[in-house]
Enzyme design. Sequence first.
Site, mmCIF file in Angstrom:
data_model
loop_
_atom_site.group_PDB
_atom_site.id
_atom_site.type_symbol
_atom_site.label_atom_id
_atom_site.label_comp_id
_atom_site.label_asym_id
_atom_site.label_seq_id
_atom_site.Cartn_x
_atom_site.Cartn_y
_atom_site.Cartn_z
ATOM 1 N N CYS A 187 3.202 8.256 -5.695
ATOM 2 C CA CYS A 187 3.854 9.562 -5.578
ATOM 3 C C CYS A 187 2.757 10.610 -5.459
ATOM 4 O O CYS A 187 1.944 10.783 -6.375
ATOM 5 C CB CYS A 187 4.717 9.843 -6.810
ATOM 6 S SG CYS A 187 5.236 11.576 -6.911
ATOM 7 N N ASN A 200 -5.778 7.149 4.172
ATOM 8 C CA ASN A 200 -5.575 6.372 5.397
ATOM 9 C C ASN A 200 -4.165 6.603 5.918
ATOM 10 O O ASN A 200 -3.184 6.400 5.189
ATOM 11 C CB ASN A 200 -5.777 4.879 5.120
ATOM 12 C CG ASN A 200 -5.664 4.027 6.372
ATOM 13 O OD1 ASN A 200 -6.591 3.955 7.168
ATOM 14 N ND2 ASN A 200 -4.523 3.391 6.558
ATOM 15 N N GLU A 201 -4.065 7.074 7.164
ATOM 16 C CA GLU A 201 -2.771 7.230 7.835
ATOM 17 C C GLU A 201 -1.744 7.931 6.947
ATOM 18 O O GLU A 201 -0.652 7.413 6.682
ATOM 19 C CB GLU A 201 -2.231 5.878 8.300
ATOM 20 C CG GLU A 201 -3.104 5.208 9.340
ATOM 21 C CD GLU A 201 -2.572 3.855 9.796
ATOM 22 O OE1 GLU A 201 -2.992 3.380 10.856
ATOM 23 O OE2 GLU A 201 -1.719 3.280 9.078
ATOM 24 N N TRP A 236 1.716 -8.705 11.671
ATOM 25 C CA TRP A 236 1.821 -9.007 10.240
ATOM 26 C C TRP A 236 2.576 -10.338 10.127
ATOM 27 O O TRP A 236 1.996 -11.385 10.278
ATOM 28 C CB TRP A 236 2.539 -7.881 9.488
ATOM 29 C CG TRP A 236 1.693 -6.670 9.219
ATOM 30 C CD1 TRP A 236 0.447 -6.390 9.725
ATOM 31 C CD2 TRP A 236 2.033 -5.582 8.368
ATOM 32 N NE1 TRP A 236 -0.005 -5.183 9.241
ATOM 33 C CE2 TRP A 236 0.942 -4.669 8.398
ATOM 34 C CE3 TRP A 236 3.146 -5.282 7.573
ATOM 35 C CZ2 TRP A 236 0.953 -3.482 7.660
ATOM 36 C CZ3 TRP A 236 3.141 -4.096 6.844
ATOM 37 C CH2 TRP A 236 2.062 -3.215 6.884
ATOM 38 N N CYS A 248 11.252 11.334 -6.639
ATOM 39 C CA CYS A 248 11.193 11.215 -8.092
ATOM 40 C C CYS A 248 11.281 12.588 -8.756
ATOM 41 O O CYS A 248 11.312 13.632 -8.088
ATOM 42 C CB CYS A 248 9.913 10.507 -8.516
ATOM 43 S SG CYS A 248 8.429 11.527 -8.318
ATOM 44 N N GLU A 277 -9.252 3.617 14.859
ATOM 45 C CA GLU A 277 -8.804 2.232 14.953
ATOM 46 C C GLU A 277 -8.324 1.982 16.375
ATOM 47 O O GLU A 277 -7.267 2.457 16.767
ATOM 48 C CB GLU A 277 -7.678 1.936 13.944
ATOM 49 C CG GLU A 277 -8.084 2.088 12.491
ATOM 50 C CD GLU A 277 -6.961 1.763 11.515
ATOM 51 O OE1 GLU A 277 -5.973 1.119 11.946
ATOM 52 O OE2 GLU A 277 -7.056 2.164 10.341
ATOM 53 N N CYS A 287 8.817 10.691 -1.421
ATOM 54 C CA CYS A 287 9.268 10.194 -2.713
ATOM 55 C C CYS A 287 10.250 11.221 -3.281
ATOM 56 O O CYS A 287 10.067 12.430 -3.090
ATOM 57 C CB CYS A 287 8.059 10.013 -3.627
ATOM 58 S SG CYS A 287 8.385 9.721 -5.369
ATOM 59 N N ARG A 347 0.861 -1.184 0.000
ATOM 60 C CA ARG A 347 0.000 0.000 0.000
ATOM 61 C C ARG A 347 0.896 1.233 0.000
ATOM 62 O O ARG A 347 2.102 1.133 0.179
ATOM 63 C CB ARG A 347 -0.940 0.006 1.208
ATOM 64 C CG ARG A 347 -0.235 0.058 2.566
ATOM 65 C CD ARG A 347 -1.241 0.030 3.701
ATOM 66 N NE ARG A 347 -0.566 0.136 4.999
ATOM 67 C CZ ARG A 347 -1.197 0.108 6.174
ATOM 68 N NH1 ARG A 347 -2.502 -0.034 6.219
ATOM 69 N NH2 ARG A 347 -0.529 0.223 7.302
ATOM 70 N N CYS A 371 8.468 14.969 -7.717
ATOM 71 C CA CYS A 371 8.652 15.555 -6.381
ATOM 72 C C CYS A 371 9.795 16.564 -6.383
ATOM 73 O O CYS A 371 9.748 17.561 -5.650
ATOM 74 C CB CYS A 371 8.911 14.453 -5.364
ATOM 75 S SG CYS A 371 7.428 13.517 -4.939
#
Length: 683
Positions: free
Chosen positions: A130, A164-165, A334, A176, A326, A174, A126, A179
């Site tokens: 970029c 999300n988060e 994990w 690249c 959450e 990033c 996930r 960016c």
Amino acid sequence: MLTQAAILKRTKNIEVKENMQKEIQFGVDYYPEHWERERWETDFKMMKELGMDLVRLAEFSWSLLEPADGVFAFDWLEEAVDLAQRYGIKVVLGTPTAAPPAWLISQHPEIQPVDREGHTHYFGGRHHDCQSNPVYRSYIRRYVTAFAERFGRHENVIGWQVDNELGNSHGNLCYCASCEANFQRWLEEKYGTIEALNANWGTAFWSQGYQDFSQIQAPKITASGDNPSQVLDWKLCHSDLIKDFHDQQAAIIRSYSPGHFITHNLMGFSDVVDYYDLAEELDFVSHDQYPTGHFHGEQNVFVGDRHAAELDVIRGIKQQSFWIMEQQSSITGWEILGRAPKPGQISLWSIQSVAHGADAIVYFRWRSCRMGTEQYWHGILPHSGIPGRAYREIGEFIAQVKPLMKEINGAVPKAKVAIVYSYPQNYAFQIQPHHPELRYVEHLKTYYNALYRLNVPVDFIREDHDFGEYELVIAPLQYLMSPALEARYREYVTKGGQLVLTMRTGIKEPNNLCQIDGALPGGLADIVGAEIHEYDCLLQTEGSVSWGQEVFAAAKWADLITPLTAEPLAVYASEFYAGTPAIVKNRFGKGTVYYVGTEMSPALADRFVQELPTVTAEAQVTPAGVEIAYRETADTRYCFVMNHNDEACEVSLPKNWQLYPDNQKETASPLAAHGFRVYRETK
């Protein structure tokens, strides 16, 4: 200027959002796309029986909601939203932009992020995106517009979570070309001219001068060393980029979903994005709280002060109550699993969130997932779907606490003590920590934890907050200093405030260049009543500090303090500067400044806070591991007493505290292991 009609419309929207928020006390994160449709109704029925008011849906389901370019498949989600409505359960929808689908990556592989060493991070997890890429942004605009058009006025959708988060997994991303171009634009807007940038970055060093903004690169891995000013600006730019990424989606949602709230699930002291800035477009903030950690470190050893601090910093982002989006409901893991929560711990973790300002507890997740990376991040239900101990404990907790939560909605502690928490200061220490083990947040917790052990309420505040709201302001590691901030601290003390400053104060200008206009702590030397002409990095050694007849450990750093008008409170007991001041106190105007020249051990921190009048007045001593936290309305203070120990504890409490609710009776029995009680105190 807003018209009267616009003001009335905005007021109505605020009332709608607030009324919706007050309907919700408990919820759960649910992924209907992981289960057969035949199971959905059973799940919603069980949620309702458990006492759930809300589900969060869809924050990772882009590939199912847009299975091909421009082909939207929202019907299955609307079926789930309608089914939730049938059981009286409201819905928060998440925009699924943390997980762009495979077809989008295949068509535009350039949207995958690149790390500092030039390595692409590929599809399969996930946050493989970029956030500056204009192509990716165009797809997000199209998706979120269609999503908000479809669900923005659905009567059972009461609010939205963007992405999300944000910041999670983007600590080294990033770098690249997109960016880099964004960084160049950001710098040109900030500095105006390349000459101003050169001056603020000190590019005369190592022949780093630029002739044009287009020459500036993202701070990728270098042959040797980094420019601290460049890296600080990169971190600030990256934070602004994430905020812009969020705000673009929020603006679309607001245009199609009037009267609905927008929130985002933050992560405590996570620092990739400045949460103060991110929260500007949020109606309230949310937080993800996992007390046993993320599959590493201490497991099943609940450290109450650590998690209380996370909750307090989240409350401080907007200085208001918040949601837990959450809340841990079982084992985390994990590849590696944490330990099983002990009986009572899920309830204890939940009430701690409530005690520190949560108006709603949304548990993660409904059922342990049979697929993917998070197969062992367990839910309320196990893989089998058969209710067990977690299900029963959460159900009992909801039944017990829901009436209280309705009563205290919006209430927060009335703290007299504040700790200044700054993202730029944190960034600067990440770039140059001085001592390899010196961490900005952990240093702040030296002070927070000492206050926590005395059950003294604390607010975390930004540097531009009104200090005058507090009797005591603790401002650790004020490394980056401006004349304006110096003036604010001076004014606060002059008018009667108690201020704590620490080592490494006034070292740098806001551009991360060293200040050179006098001895440390620069322009604050007069209010500190002392100067620092030397310092010692305590590498591979531990220092010691003598306070009266006691000797305490200290670590990582030692400022050699030369008092001018300040009074020494404690002196170093080791090294060549033994006998010189380590902690001093100075009267200035109507107030008092304390300066601490080292990182204190817990025992030394406990001794230090005893010197602070506000702390001694507010302290409530309890056995180790027993926490007291407060929420206050206009006429009542609610007192939460929580036992984080594995054994029952006797706790002595004020006689005027009344057990809540009124139909309960206080007993002589001790507070159970992992147990809690709530009391009321009339003001």
